[in-house]
Design an enzyme around this catalytic site. Structure first.
Site, PDB file in Angstrom:
ATOM      1  N   ASP A 112       0.889  -1.154   0.000  1.00 15.29           N
ATOM      2  CA  ASP A 112       0.000   0.000   0.000  1.00 15.29           C
ATOM      3  C   ASP A 112       0.931   1.209   0.000  1.00 15.29           C
ATOM      4  OD1 ASP A 112      -1.592   2.149   0.511  1.00 15.29           O
ATOM      5  OD2 ASP A 112      -2.892   1.088   1.906  1.00 15.29           O
ATOM      6  N   HIS A 113       1.101   1.823  -1.193  1.00 12.63           N
ATOM      7  CA  HIS A 113       2.128   2.868  -1.318  1.00 12.63           C
ATOM      8  C   HIS A 113       1.857   4.056  -0.393  1.00 12.63           C
ATOM      9  CE1 HIS A 113      -0.996   3.709  -4.356  1.00 12.63           C
ATOM     10  NE2 HIS A 113      -0.866   4.921  -3.891  1.00 12.63           N
ATOM     11  N   HIS A 147      -6.224   2.341   2.175  1.00 11.41           N
ATOM     12  CA  HIS A 147      -5.509   3.425   2.859  1.00 11.41           C
ATOM     13  C   HIS A 147      -6.159   3.810   4.193  1.00 11.41           C
ATOM     14  CE1 HIS A 147      -3.682   3.528  -0.962  1.00 11.41           C
ATOM     15  NE2 HIS A 147      -4.516   4.355  -1.552  1.00 11.41           N
TER      16      HIS A 147
HETATM   17  P1  NAD Z   1      -1.499   0.085 -17.046  1.00  6.15           P
HETATM   18  O1  NAD Z   1      -2.753  -0.325 -17.729  1.00  6.15           O
HETATM   19  O2  NAD Z   1      -0.919   1.437 -17.330  1.00  6.15           O
HETATM   20  O3  NAD Z   1      -0.359  -0.988 -17.345  1.00  6.15           O
HETATM   21  C1  NAD Z   1      -0.622  -2.366 -17.416  1.00  6.15           C
HETATM   22  C2  NAD Z   1       0.605  -3.103 -17.917  1.00  6.15           C
HETATM   23  O4  NAD Z   1       0.262  -4.489 -18.052  1.00  6.15           O
HETATM   24  C3  NAD Z   1       1.108  -2.655 -19.281  1.00  6.15           C
HETATM   25  O5  NAD Z   1       2.515  -2.658 -19.262  1.00  6.15           O
HETATM   26  C4  NAD Z   1       0.605  -3.764 -20.251  1.00  6.15           C
HETATM   27  O6  NAD Z   1       1.439  -3.957 -21.361  1.00  6.15           O
HETATM   28  C5  NAD Z   1       0.693  -4.959 -19.351  1.00  6.15           C
HETATM   29  N1  NAD Z   1      -0.200  -6.055 -19.772  1.00  6.15           N
HETATM   30  C6  NAD Z   1      -1.540  -6.037 -19.835  1.00  6.15           C
HETATM   31  N2  NAD Z   1      -1.993  -7.239 -20.266  1.00  6.15           N
HETATM   32  C7  NAD Z   1      -0.922  -8.024 -20.491  1.00  6.15           C
HETATM   33  C8  NAD Z   1      -0.710  -9.364 -20.930  1.00  6.15           C
HETATM   34  N3  NAD Z   1      -1.736 -10.165 -21.254  1.00  6.15           N
HETATM   35  N4  NAD Z   1       0.557  -9.837 -20.995  1.00  6.15           N
HETATM   36  C9  NAD Z   1       1.601  -9.050 -20.663  1.00  6.15           C
HETATM   37  N5  NAD Z   1       1.483  -7.774 -20.247  1.00  6.15           N
HETATM   38  C10 NAD Z   1       0.238  -7.260 -20.167  1.00  6.15           C
HETATM   39  O7  NAD Z   1      -1.777  -0.111 -15.484  1.00  6.15           O
HETATM   40  P2  NAD Z   1      -1.020   0.619 -14.261  1.00  6.15           P
HETATM   41  O8  NAD Z   1      -1.697   1.917 -13.987  1.00  6.15           O
HETATM   42  O9  NAD Z   1       0.444   0.628 -14.502  1.00  6.15           O
HETATM   43  O10 NAD Z   1      -1.387  -0.325 -13.041  1.00  6.15           O
HETATM   44  C11 NAD Z   1      -0.836  -1.609 -12.830  1.00  6.15           C
HETATM   45  C12 NAD Z   1      -1.463  -2.201 -11.564  1.00  6.15           C
HETATM   46  O11 NAD Z   1      -1.128  -1.379 -10.441  1.00  6.15           O
HETATM   47  C13 NAD Z   1      -2.994  -2.235 -11.618  1.00  6.15           C
HETATM   48  O12 NAD Z   1      -3.450  -3.359 -10.901  1.00  6.15           O
HETATM   49  C14 NAD Z   1      -3.393  -0.960 -10.876  1.00  6.15           C
HETATM   50  O13 NAD Z   1      -4.669  -1.041 -10.316  1.00  6.15           O
HETATM   51  C15 NAD Z   1      -2.309  -0.893  -9.810  1.00  6.15           C
HETATM   52  N6  NAD Z   1      -2.052   0.452  -9.309  1.00  6.15           N
HETATM   53  C16 NAD Z   1      -1.717   1.472 -10.161  1.00  6.15           C
HETATM   54  C17 NAD Z   1      -1.446   2.749  -9.641  1.00  6.15           C
HETATM   55  C18 NAD Z   1      -1.024   3.859 -10.535  1.00  6.15           C
HETATM   56  O14 NAD Z   1      -0.704   4.935  -9.997  1.00  6.15           O
HETATM   57  N7  NAD Z   1      -1.016   3.707 -11.834  1.00  6.15           N
HETATM   58  C19 NAD Z   1      -1.544   2.985  -8.248  1.00  6.15           C
HETATM   59  C20 NAD Z   1      -1.885   1.925  -7.416  1.00  6.15           C
HETATM   60  C21 NAD Z   1      -2.138   0.661  -7.959  1.00  6.15           C
END
Ligand code: NAD
Length: 396
Positions: free
Chosen positions: A176-177, A239
């Site tokens: 949990d960042h 959070h």
């Molecule tokens: P995003 O959609 O920007 O990135 C998803 C990544 O997964 C991409 O690199 C895509 O190429 C890859 N991907 C998707 N399907 C794939 C497959 N079948 N095979 C291989 N690679 C595949 O998502 P994100 O915002 O980077 O978030 C990632 C995770 O972290 C999610 O679960 C999100 O809820 C969580 N998260 C994100 C944030 C944030 O600030 N972005 C914050 C907290 C939690």
């Protein structure tokens, strides 16, 4: 202490990787916590070259680097492997790269896997990491996942089982960042390093606690994600409850992760389960409409891009938790969180009870405020005498 390790990031082309993971790794590198014995394998669907991946990494850290050369030196440690998480062949190639890099960087078989992807992929990845022998029991092996960890109890339990089929509990880090924020970590110091609070941190002296996460922004470009999640899942079950556990827990026997975890778990076990009637009375969900803040016009949540025009997803949630412990029985822990609110900021108010007044007027309660974001710090409001001829009280 510097670490020898090969880090594999699944989802390396995504938003989280670019905005948070590469800058965090770079900070570790700059402070000397990552030695020369480290490499990062980025995997995602897109067919990127190593050079292109390096340029993405450099761009994401450029404002933190002392020079372009320093940023490039760091990026040299990054390797890219195009990968579909469902394709077994790709894991075989991944293992080969992992082995090569382990030898090249003398990483002593230490491995860290960060799943920066939607949780529906976690199980498949964990399974393949084991079946394709990428996780082989040599060196230290760790798995990091971000929220959301499932969408309810059943899906979270299923995810747990899937991860535990490959990794032991102590190898799994569910991140949990928010807990990394300076002031959240400071709660330990305030509570357990100050005698003036140690003895009053309980139901005899604290009237209520108020946790506020207020955003002025709307959902911006995250409508697609947010509409499936909503304020309760996005902010409260993670959070807010984590923050609550730090505020409500008993003093751990020592400042170690196991003791802290044990005390946090006690808080969650003691969380009062409201009845349906109490839920209706004590919890509120809302959604922002179009309107004006400080003269600026804003569109409604339902008009935001990638949001269902008939969405009932909440963008505001508020309520009261009770912890049924000897320390806090009967003390409400109020929370409110929302987007597109008139004020912005994350803070916690600890509102103390007040003594009987001898001044002929009721006394304002003492309030300890912990400012978490964007302001960081503490304030304690005390009653004093207003400057002037009359004896008037004022909190300051
Ligand atoms: P995003 O959609 O920007 O990135 C998803 C990544 O997964 C991409 O690199 C895509 O190429 C890859 N991907 C998707 N399907 C794939 C497959 N079948 N095979 C291989 N690679 C595949 O998502 P994100 O915002 O980077 O978030 C990632 C995770 O972290 C999610 O679960 C999100 O809820 C969580 N998260 C994100 C944030 C944030 O600030 N972005 C914050 C907290 C939690």
């Amino acid at each position: 202490m510097s670490s020898k390790v090969i880090v594999t990031i699944f989802g390396a082309s995504g938003d989280l990787a670019k905005r948070k993971l590469y800058p965090s790794l770079f900070r570790l590198y700059k402070s000397g916590n990552l030695s020369e014995h480290f490499a990062v394998i980025g995997t995602a669907r897109r067919p990127w070259s190593k050079e292109y991946f390096e340029s993405v990494v450099v761009e994401s850290i450029l404002d933190l680097a002392d020079s372009t050369e320093q940023a490039q030196e760091f990026a040299n440690h990054f390797y890219y492997q195009s990968h579909d998480v469902n394709d077994t062949e790709h894991y075989i190639a991944l293992r080969q790269l992992q082995v090569e890099l382990n030898d090249k960087y003398q990483a002593e078989h230490n491995k860290l896997f960060f799943l920066s992807m939607a949780p529906q992929f976690f199980g498949t990845i964990a399974k393949h990491l084991k079946s394709e022998n990428i996780v082989d029991g040599k060196g230290f092996e760790r798995l990091i996942v971000e929220k959301p960890f499932g969408t309810d109890y059943a899906t979270a339990s299923k995810l747990n089982d899937e991860l535990l089929a490959t990794f032991d509990e102590e190898q799994i880090f569910r991140i949990d960042h928010y807990l990394g924020k300076e002031m959240i970590q400071s709660i330990f110091a305030v509570r357990f390093a100050n005698l003036i609070f140690e003895n009053v941190w309980n139901k005899d002296f604290i009237d209520n606690v108020q946790i506020t996460f207020a955003e002025r922004l709307g959902v911006e470009e995250r409508g697609g994600y947010y509409d499936q999640s909503g304020a309760l899942r996005d902010m409260v079950q993670n959070h807010t409850l984590q923050l609550l556990s730090l505020l409500a827990m008993d003093k751990p026997a020592s400042f170690t992760k196991d003791e802290i975890r044990a005390e946090k778990i006690k808080v969650f076990k003691n969380l009062y389960h409201p009845t349906d009637e109490e839920l209706k009375e004590h919890f509120i969900r809302g959604q922002y409409r179009s309107g004006k803040i400080d003269g600026m016009k804003y569109i409604s949540y339902r008009s935001e891009p990638n949001v269902n025009p008939e969405s009932t997803t909440e963008t505001f949630a508020s309520g009261a938790f009770f912890v049924d412990s000897d320390r806090f029985r009967g003390v409400p822990f109020f929370f409110r969180t929302g987007k597109r609110l008139t004020e912005k900021g994350t803070h916690v108010n600890i509102v103390f009870k007040q003594m009987d007044s001898i001044f002929g007027e009721p006394l304002a309660p003492n309030i300890l405020t912990i400012y978490i974001q964007p302001t960081e710090g503490f304030s304690l409001s005390l009653n004093g005498k207003q400057v002037g001829e009359e004896f008037n009280l004022a909190p300051n």
